[in-house]
Design an enzyme around this catalytic site. Sequence first.
Site, PDB file in Angstrom:
ATOM      1  N   GLN A  68       0.206  -1.469   0.367  1.00 64.97           N
ATOM      2  CA  GLN A  68       0.593   0.034   0.186  1.00 64.97           C
ATOM      3  C   GLN A  68       0.909   1.155  -0.395  1.00 64.97           C
ATOM      4  O   GLN A  68       0.628   2.259  -0.364  1.00 64.97           O
ATOM      5  CB  GLN A  68      -0.715  -0.199   1.273  1.00 64.97           C
ATOM      6  CG  GLN A  68      -1.732  -1.446   0.872  1.00 64.97           C
ATOM      7  CD  GLN A  68      -2.944  -1.315   2.312  1.00 64.97           C
ATOM      8  OE1 GLN A  68      -3.001  -1.478   3.293  1.00 64.97           O
ATOM      9  NE2 GLN A  68      -4.045   0.072   1.863  1.00 64.97           N
ATOM     10  N   TYR A 122     -12.955  -1.549  13.207  1.00 71.92           N
ATOM     11  CA  TYR A 122     -13.794  -0.710  11.885  1.00 71.92           C
ATOM     12  C   TYR A 122     -14.973  -0.013  11.391  1.00 71.92           C
ATOM     13  O   TYR A 122     -15.350   1.007  11.750  1.00 71.92           O
ATOM     14  CB  TYR A 122     -13.183  -0.634  10.645  1.00 71.92           C
ATOM     15  CG  TYR A 122     -11.537  -0.559   9.950  1.00 71.92           C
ATOM     16  CD1 TYR A 122     -10.907   0.323   9.703  1.00 71.92           C
ATOM     17  CD2 TYR A 122     -10.711  -1.199   9.681  1.00 71.92           C
ATOM     18  CE1 TYR A 122     -10.067   0.347   9.591  1.00 71.92           C
ATOM     19  CE2 TYR A 122      -9.838  -1.164  10.116  1.00 71.92           C
ATOM     20  CZ  TYR A 122      -8.723  -0.561   9.069  1.00 71.92           C
ATOM     21  OH  TYR A 122      -8.005  -0.684   9.167  1.00 71.92           O
ATOM     22  N   ASN A 132      -1.830 -10.777   8.755  1.00 68.92           N
ATOM     23  CA  ASN A 132      -2.506 -10.136   8.361  1.00 68.92           C
ATOM     24  C   ASN A 132      -4.125  -9.812   7.664  1.00 68.92           C
ATOM     25  O   ASN A 132      -3.876 -10.892   6.815  1.00 68.92           O
ATOM     26  CB  ASN A 132      -2.299  -8.793   7.897  1.00 68.92           C
ATOM     27  CG  ASN A 132      -3.309  -6.889   8.530  1.00 68.92           C
ATOM     28  OD1 ASN A 132      -3.770  -6.841   9.253  1.00 68.92           O
ATOM     29  ND2 ASN A 132      -4.109  -6.760   7.313  1.00 68.92           N
ATOM     30  N   GLU A 133      -5.400 -10.361   8.759  1.00 67.22           N
ATOM     31  CA  GLU A 133      -7.042 -10.531   8.036  1.00 67.22           C
ATOM     32  C   GLU A 133      -6.833 -11.640   7.203  1.00 67.22           C
ATOM     33  O   GLU A 133      -7.340 -11.594   6.321  1.00 67.22           O
ATOM     34  CB  GLU A 133      -7.766  -8.913   7.610  1.00 67.22           C
ATOM     35  CG  GLU A 133      -7.522  -7.843   8.419  1.00 67.22           C
ATOM     36  CD  GLU A 133      -7.591  -6.991   7.953  1.00 67.22           C
ATOM     37  OE1 GLU A 133      -8.824  -5.696   8.856  1.00 67.22           O
ATOM     38  OE2 GLU A 133      -7.622  -6.326   6.681  1.00 67.22           O
ATOM     39  N   GLU A 166      -5.775   1.898  -1.429  1.00 75.22           N
ATOM     40  CA  GLU A 166      -6.718   0.557  -0.590  1.00 75.22           C
ATOM     41  C   GLU A 166      -7.270   0.157  -1.223  1.00 75.22           C
ATOM     42  O   GLU A 166      -8.366   0.155  -1.285  1.00 75.22           O
ATOM     43  CB  GLU A 166      -6.691   1.969  -0.227  1.00 75.22           C
ATOM     44  CG  GLU A 166      -7.494   2.939   1.560  1.00 75.22           C
ATOM     45  CD  GLU A 166      -7.130   1.921   2.909  1.00 75.22           C
ATOM     46  OE1 GLU A 166      -7.305   1.333   2.887  1.00 75.22           O
ATOM     47  OE2 GLU A 166      -6.332   2.526   3.724  1.00 75.22           O
ATOM     48  N   TRP A 167      -6.055  -0.685  -1.938  1.00 74.04           N
ATOM     49  CA  TRP A 167      -6.942  -2.364  -2.546  1.00 74.04           C
ATOM     50  C   TRP A 167      -7.477  -1.877  -3.015  1.00 74.04           C
ATOM     51  O   TRP A 167      -7.557  -1.069  -4.331  1.00 74.04           O
ATOM     52  CB  TRP A 167      -7.022  -3.155  -1.401  1.00 74.04           C
ATOM     53  CG  TRP A 167      -6.319  -3.160  -0.370  1.00 74.04           C
ATOM     54  CD1 TRP A 167      -6.636  -3.129   1.222  1.00 74.04           C
ATOM     55  CD2 TRP A 167      -4.951  -3.628  -0.418  1.00 74.04           C
ATOM     56  NE1 TRP A 167      -5.198  -3.304   1.959  1.00 74.04           N
ATOM     57  CE2 TRP A 167      -4.593  -3.377   1.087  1.00 74.04           C
ATOM     58  CE3 TRP A 167      -4.404  -4.279  -1.268  1.00 74.04           C
ATOM     59  CZ2 TRP A 167      -3.303  -4.370   1.639  1.00 74.04           C
ATOM     60  CZ3 TRP A 167      -2.962  -4.588  -0.991  1.00 74.04           C
ATOM     61  CH2 TRP A 167      -2.291  -4.570   0.324  1.00 74.04           C
ATOM     62  N   TRP A 210      -5.258   3.513  11.290  1.00 75.53           N
ATOM     63  CA  TRP A 210      -4.535   2.955  10.521  1.00 75.53           C
ATOM     64  C   TRP A 210      -5.442   4.165   9.996  1.00 75.53           C
ATOM     65  O   TRP A 210      -6.194   4.761   9.784  1.00 75.53           O
ATOM     66  CB  TRP A 210      -6.036   2.077   9.936  1.00 75.53           C
ATOM     67  CG  TRP A 210      -5.287   1.616   8.562  1.00 75.53           C
ATOM     68  CD1 TRP A 210      -5.876   2.363   7.000  1.00 75.53           C
ATOM     69  CD2 TRP A 210      -4.354   0.609   8.311  1.00 75.53           C
ATOM     70  NE1 TRP A 210      -5.182   1.700   5.916  1.00 75.53           N
ATOM     71  CE2 TRP A 210      -4.535   1.122   6.582  1.00 75.53           C
ATOM     72  CE3 TRP A 210      -3.115   0.197   8.202  1.00 75.53           C
ATOM     73  CZ2 TRP A 210      -3.615   0.097   5.600  1.00 75.53           C
ATOM     74  CZ3 TRP A 210      -2.778  -0.959   7.383  1.00 75.53           C
ATOM     75  CH2 TRP A 210      -2.765  -0.603   5.887  1.00 75.53           C
ATOM     76  N   ASN A 231      -8.201  -5.903  14.347  1.00 73.09           N
ATOM     77  CA  ASN A 231      -8.462  -4.665  13.513  1.00 73.09           C
ATOM     78  C   ASN A 231      -9.805  -4.112  13.569  1.00 73.09           C
ATOM     79  O   ASN A 231     -10.680  -5.366  12.791  1.00 73.09           O
ATOM     80  CB  ASN A 231      -8.390  -5.336  12.141  1.00 73.09           C
ATOM     81  CG  ASN A 231      -6.362  -5.194  11.868  1.00 73.09           C
ATOM     82  OD1 ASN A 231      -5.243  -5.319  12.812  1.00 73.09           O
ATOM     83  ND2 ASN A 231      -5.544  -5.386  10.767  1.00 73.09           N
ATOM     84  N   GLU A 258      -4.904  -2.207  14.265  1.00 73.86           N
ATOM     85  CA  GLU A 258      -5.778  -1.047  13.011  1.00 73.86           C
ATOM     86  C   GLU A 258      -7.238  -0.487  13.419  1.00 73.86           C
ATOM     87  O   GLU A 258      -8.179  -1.435  14.155  1.00 73.86           O
ATOM     88  CB  GLU A 258      -5.703  -1.805  11.975  1.00 73.86           C
ATOM     89  CG  GLU A 258      -4.559  -2.232  11.130  1.00 73.86           C
ATOM     90  CD  GLU A 258      -5.003  -2.834   9.529  1.00 73.86           C
ATOM     91  OE1 GLU A 258      -6.293  -2.305   8.868  1.00 73.86           O
ATOM     92  OE2 GLU A 258      -4.248  -3.725   9.001  1.00 73.86           O
ATOM     93  N   HIS A 296       1.286  -9.068   4.154  1.00 71.31           N
ATOM     94  CA  HIS A 296       0.053  -8.451   4.280  1.00 71.31           C
ATOM     95  C   HIS A 296      -0.332  -8.559   3.064  1.00 71.31           C
ATOM     96  O   HIS A 296      -0.417  -7.943   2.399  1.00 71.31           O
ATOM     97  CB  HIS A 296       0.428  -7.057   4.795  1.00 71.31           C
ATOM     98  CG  HIS A 296      -0.710  -6.165   4.975  1.00 71.31           C
ATOM     99  ND1 HIS A 296      -1.344  -5.506   6.244  1.00 71.31           N
ATOM    100  CD2 HIS A 296      -2.312  -5.704   4.859  1.00 71.31           C
ATOM    101  CE1 HIS A 296      -2.066  -4.365   6.876  1.00 71.31           C
ATOM    102  NE2 HIS A 296      -2.960  -4.503   5.312  1.00 71.31           N
ATOM    103  N   ARG A 314       3.898  -0.395  13.251  1.00 71.61           N
ATOM    104  CA  ARG A 314       3.608  -0.925  12.350  1.00 71.61           C
ATOM    105  C   ARG A 314       3.749  -0.792  10.765  1.00 71.61           C
ATOM    106  O   ARG A 314       2.803  -0.426  10.752  1.00 71.61           O
ATOM    107  CB  ARG A 314       1.898  -1.911  12.931  1.00 71.61           C
ATOM    108  CG  ARG A 314       1.312  -3.053  12.424  1.00 71.61           C
ATOM    109  CD  ARG A 314       0.055  -3.416  12.189  1.00 71.61           C
ATOM    110  NE  ARG A 314       0.019  -4.757  12.015  1.00 71.61           N
ATOM    111  CZ  ARG A 314      -1.207  -4.990  11.209  1.00 71.61           C
ATOM    112  NH1 ARG A 314      -2.254  -4.662  11.251  1.00 71.61           N
ATOM    113  NH2 ARG A 314      -1.456  -6.114  10.034  1.00 71.61           N
TER     114      ARG A 314
END
Length: 467
Positions: free
Chosen positions: A16, A307, A162-163, A424-425, A417, A305, A373, A118, A73
Amino acid sequence: MFPPNFAWGAATSAYQIEGGWQADEKGLSIWDTFCHEEGRVFGEQNGDVACSSYELWETDLACIQQLGLTHYRLSLAWARLLPDGTTRHVNQKGVQYYNKVIDDLLACNVSPMVTLYHFDLPQALQDRGGWLSPSIATLFDDYAKFCFQTFGDRVRLWITINEPYVCAKLGHEDGIHAPGLKEKGTLAYVVGHNMLRAHAMAWHSYDSGYRAEQRGAVSLALNSDWFEPLDGDCSEDAAAAERELSFTLGWFAWPVFVTGDYPEMMRYAIDAQSSRLGYTGASRLPKFSEGDPAVLGTADFFALNYYTSRKVKAGGGREQTLSMKCDRDAEDVLDPSWPVCGVSWLAVVPHGLRKLLQYIKDTFSNPAVYITENGFAQAGPLQIEDAQRCEFYKSTILEVAKAINEDGVNVCGYFAWSLMDNFEWADGFSVRFGLFHVDFSDSNLTRTIYRSGQDYARTISTYRPGK
């Protein structure tokens, strides 16, 4: 309000921010491939350059210092270190880059939290089956041991993966993340299983080969919304909310923290749908083999994480084709009283974080928790004076304080984050999460602190030891 050793951080990931997608013998990752396929990403954007952190690390470091972070991180690009994904060829320029990042952080009294994976699998390994291949666990373990050996003398906090939920579902069920596969109801469960196997192998390798000397801690970062029933008096809605937690957080946390196996509720739901739809053969949710290292107990802390939150009602499980949505038999609902920021899925619900932290304390034996995050998205016209994000961080950090002081949750750190706006993907650069704005229209990629970044710096200054 916060413990004296509380970690105040910000987070990023390699693909990213780094750019340099072909620099210095770096290998291709699945996101390099995915972004160069037409129609995959907003505006046909990609991370070829991103924030150019591979070239502008010193600029990033100045941002970290300006915030007064105690922790940062970052993730390592597997294909930058090992271009074909294996230790047969080590890219020394990649090693030098991450050595400099880690050494510079420590010289500035900032502790690195390092993520091994990630989302950016080397394309060479995807060509061999990727996360669908059982052999990926051993390949990941080899990569992890290389990183522990190379960087572990200076890194005390490690995240293996990650995730895994996002990698499995968005990459192999929904097809909106790399590698862009869409085989509903089957592939995601296999990917999640192999990610848990890979994590467990890496944790055991650290525990037996490096912990005594390096004295670090290893976990995996799990994402989850907070889910609660749409109608608190409806038992079916309550059961649906429980299923959502089971299929999201429980999928990975239950094997690691509770039983060494998947939640019974999850397996029952999957097998029931298989039976209803006439699916024969072994369970679509794999079983752990006696030949694999035990997954139970393979986390030295809980990395979360968070959100957003959702209300949940029963329903959605009567489709006539296999899918994770069908297996869950639950429908998520946005409470209209919750404001939405930047992207349609991101309702702002700070109190949901407190509830989720309480759930983690009660369900997973009161582990040490790092919030690895948490952030607020901005889209549309740029707002450097981002008052809504300022209020978001103020409210969220207050909820974390309540979780610590009133609920007794052992929260050890908070990572915003993100340090800066980045790729962003699938949303490309259309969504901004940064504490610093990055001007992607400027060849210098100038970083400018948002008001929220200034406020976060003041918060850290207030609570950081010695202040």
